[in-house]
Design an enzyme around this catalytic site. Structure first.
Site, PDB file in Angstrom:
ATOM      1  N   ASN A   1      -9.877  21.314 -56.862  1.00 24.48           N
ATOM      2  CA  ASN A   1      -9.360  21.150 -55.501  1.00 24.48           C
ATOM      3  C   ASN A   1     -10.114  21.995 -54.470  1.00 24.48           C
ATOM      4  OD1 ASN A   1      -7.006  20.773 -53.402  1.00 24.48           O
ATOM      5  ND2 ASN A   1      -7.280  22.989 -53.649  1.00 24.48           N
TER       6      ASN A   1
ATOM      7  N   LYS B   1     -18.560  15.053 -50.919  1.00 25.73           N
ATOM      8  CA  LYS B   1     -17.415  14.311 -51.431  1.00 25.73           C
ATOM      9  C   LYS B   1     -17.828  12.951 -52.034  1.00 25.73           C
ATOM     10  CE  LYS B   1     -14.271  17.381 -50.578  1.00 25.73           C
ATOM     11  NZ  LYS B   1     -13.551  18.030 -51.692  1.00 25.73           N
TER      12      LYS B   1
ATOM     13  N   TYR C   1     -20.187  17.753 -45.675  1.00 24.77           N
ATOM     14  CA  TYR C   1     -18.908  17.542 -46.379  1.00 24.77           C
ATOM     15  C   TYR C   1     -18.843  16.138 -46.992  1.00 24.77           C
ATOM     16  CZ  TYR C   1     -13.786  17.404 -46.924  1.00 24.77           C
ATOM     17  OH  TYR C   1     -12.519  17.280 -47.409  1.00 24.77           O
TER      18      TYR C   1
HETATM   19  P1  NAP Z   1      -7.745  24.591 -47.482  1.00 28.46           P
HETATM   20  O1  NAP Z   1      -6.376  24.761 -46.924  1.00 28.46           O
HETATM   21  O2  NAP Z   1      -8.899  25.139 -46.708  1.00 28.46           O
HETATM   22  O3  NAP Z   1      -7.762  25.180 -48.960  1.00 28.46           O
HETATM   23  C1  NAP Z   1      -8.941  25.208 -49.703  1.00 28.46           C
HETATM   24  C2  NAP Z   1      -8.773  26.211 -50.815  1.00 28.46           C
HETATM   25  O4  NAP Z   1     -10.020  26.326 -51.520  1.00 28.46           O
HETATM   26  C3  NAP Z   1      -8.418  27.606 -50.311  1.00 28.46           C
HETATM   27  O5  NAP Z   1      -7.391  28.125 -51.098  1.00 28.46           O
HETATM   28  C4  NAP Z   1      -9.704  28.382 -50.513  1.00 28.46           C
HETATM   29  O6  NAP Z   1      -9.481  29.734 -50.783  1.00 28.46           O
HETATM   30  C5  NAP Z   1     -10.282  27.696 -51.727  1.00 28.46           C
HETATM   31  N1  NAP Z   1     -11.702  27.922 -51.886  1.00 28.46           N
HETATM   32  C6  NAP Z   1     -12.683  27.852 -50.944  1.00 28.46           C
HETATM   33  N2  NAP Z   1     -13.875  28.149 -51.477  1.00 28.46           N
HETATM   34  C7  NAP Z   1     -13.660  28.409 -52.801  1.00 28.46           C
HETATM   35  C8  NAP Z   1     -14.491  28.781 -53.876  1.00 28.46           C
HETATM   36  N3  NAP Z   1     -15.811  28.956 -53.725  1.00 28.46           N
HETATM   37  N4  NAP Z   1     -13.923  29.000 -55.090  1.00 28.46           N
HETATM   38  C9  NAP Z   1     -12.584  28.858 -55.275  1.00 28.46           C
HETATM   39  N5  NAP Z   1     -11.745  28.492 -54.282  1.00 28.46           N
HETATM   40  C10 NAP Z   1     -12.273  28.272 -53.058  1.00 28.46           C
HETATM   41  O7  NAP Z   1      -8.064  23.061 -47.736  1.00 28.46           O
HETATM   42  P2  NAP Z   1      -7.105  21.819 -48.079  1.00 28.46           P
HETATM   43  O8  NAP Z   1      -6.954  21.037 -46.839  1.00 28.46           O
HETATM   44  O9  NAP Z   1      -5.925  22.251 -48.844  1.00 28.46           O
HETATM   45  O10 NAP Z   1      -8.107  20.986 -49.012  1.00 28.46           O
HETATM   46  C11 NAP Z   1      -8.047  21.009 -50.428  1.00 28.46           C
HETATM   47  C12 NAP Z   1      -9.032  19.986 -50.961  1.00 28.46           C
HETATM   48  O11 NAP Z   1      -8.703  18.695 -50.455  1.00 28.46           O
HETATM   49  C13 NAP Z   1     -10.477  20.251 -50.527  1.00 28.46           C
HETATM   50  O12 NAP Z   1     -11.355  19.898 -51.571  1.00 28.46           O
HETATM   51  C14 NAP Z   1     -10.662  19.326 -49.347  1.00 28.46           C
HETATM   52  O13 NAP Z   1     -11.995  18.988 -49.149  1.00 28.46           O
HETATM   53  C15 NAP Z   1      -9.830  18.125 -49.798  1.00 28.46           C
HETATM   54  N6  NAP Z   1      -9.380  17.264 -48.710  1.00 28.46           N
HETATM   55  C16 NAP Z   1      -8.512  17.719 -47.760  1.00 28.46           C
HETATM   56  C17 NAP Z   1      -8.103  16.855 -46.742  1.00 28.46           C
HETATM   57  C18 NAP Z   1      -7.116  17.282 -45.681  1.00 28.46           C
HETATM   58  O14 NAP Z   1      -6.799  16.458 -44.810  1.00 28.46           O
HETATM   59  N7  NAP Z   1      -6.599  18.508 -45.702  1.00 28.46           N
HETATM   60  C19 NAP Z   1      -8.589  15.547 -46.704  1.00 28.46           C
HETATM   61  C20 NAP Z   1      -9.476  15.123 -47.684  1.00 28.46           C
HETATM   62  C21 NAP Z   1      -9.857  15.991 -48.705  1.00 28.46           C
HETATM   63  P3  NAP Z   1      -9.403  30.838 -49.603  1.00 28.46           P
HETATM   64  O15 NAP Z   1      -8.565  30.269 -48.505  1.00 28.46           O
HETATM   65  O16 NAP Z   1      -8.768  31.972 -50.307  1.00 28.46           O
HETATM   66  O17 NAP Z   1     -10.818  31.056 -49.174  1.00 28.46           O
END
Ligand code: NAP
Length: 248
Positions: A91, A160, A156
């Site tokens: 994730n 993906k 990004y």
């Molecule tokens: P988020 O709130 O920014 O959370 C991302 C998490 O990944 C954070 O806990 C962060 O830790 C952790 N992280 C970052 N770099 C890392 C690394 N090198 N090693 C281990 N952990 C790491 O993002 P989210 O929105 O929940 O997204 C989660 C996933 O869903 C991502 O892959 C994102 O691309 C995907 N996604 C999200 C959306 C959306 O609308 N939110 C849409 C499509 C896909 P820290 O905060 O502690 O740095």
């Protein structure tokens, strides 16, 4: 659904990842709440405490997913603590948005390194443990941006789309070892990553979504739990879009 399963959820101290960790624990899994850097330990610990207060099992483990040594240690520590590893949810992800014209090569590589190389490293190490057990489930995280491209997200979107190729290849290589590998592709989900979007842009985006709402981390968690379950054993190499109909 996930009774007695052991799961690592990368990047699970906030957002979608913490939603998945809590959901998995409620469904009976022992969960590793992964976080990347020392300074982030408190947030991860708070998720662990919420899970254990609710009667679930969880530990927090630090590993930058792009660091092979740290991921190896996380996987070893998981097996030491819980005796096995059934599920990996890749994730963790980052964004560094800007138009192609303004995007630096450094920012392009940084996003590829965390989102794509990180998913490769974590899957490679976990898949071998799962293969030796004869059972495993890997769920990767793609994005609607990886399916369609997105203005300001060349890095990004490329990472993906890459996750999809990774998913299908791992699925082919590990199918005969009892390991399935699939990906979810979230649309617009309410998390700290998207909270940063200005309100007027957010409202315009919601208007484009057929179900007329943003997704919640639980929407992703429920679909991920299904793909990570024993019941999903005949599904591998697939991409499951979860986007309220934004992409059909
Ligand atoms: P988020 O709130 O920014 O959370 C991302 C998490 O990944 C954070 O806990 C962060 O830790 C952790 N992280 C970052 N770099 C890392 C690394 N090198 N090693 C281990 N952990 C790491 O993002 P989210 O929105 O929940 O997204 C989660 C996933 O869903 C991502 O892959 C994102 O691309 C995907 N996604 C999200 C959306 C959306 O609308 N939110 C849409 C499509 C896909 P820290 O905060 O502690 O740095």
């Amino acid at each position: 659904m996930l009774k007695d399963q052991v799961a690592i959820i990368t990047g699970s101290s906030q957002g979608i990842g913490s939603g998945i960790a809590k959901y998995f624990a409620k469904k009976g899994a022992s969960v590793v709440v992964n976080y990347p850097f020392d300074g982030e330990a408190e947030k991860a610990q708070a998720v662990v405490e919420e899970i254990t207060a609710d009667g679930g099992k969880a530990i927090a483990l630090k590993a930058n997913v792009a660091d092979e040594e740290e991921v190896t240690k996380m996987v070893e520590d998981t097996v030491k603590e819980f005796g096995k590893l059934d599920i990996l949810v890749n994730n963790a992800g980052i964004t560094r948005d800007s138009s192609v014209k303004k995007m630096t090569v450094e920012n392009f590589k940084m996003v590829i390194n965390t989102n794509l190389v990180g998913s490769f490293i974590t899957s490679k190490i976990a898949a071998e443990v799962m293969a030796s057990q004869g059972y495993g489930r890997i769920v990767n995280t793609s994005s609607i941006a990886g399916q369609e491209g997105n203005f300001g997200q060349a890095n990004y979107a490329a990472s993906k789309s890459g996750v999809l190729g990774l998913t299908k290849t791992f699925a082919r290589e590990y199918a005969r070892k009892g390991v399935t590998v699939n990906a979810v592709s979230p649309g617009f989900i309410r998390t700290p990553m998207t909270d940063a979007i200005p309100e007027d842009i957010r409202n315009n985006m919601i208007n484009e979504i057929p179900v007329k709402r943003v997704g919640e981390p639980e929407d992703i968690a429920a679909a991920t739990a299904f793909l990570a379950s024993k019941e999903a054993g005949f599904i591998t190499g697939q991409l499951l879009p979860i986007n309220g109909g934004l992409n059909m």
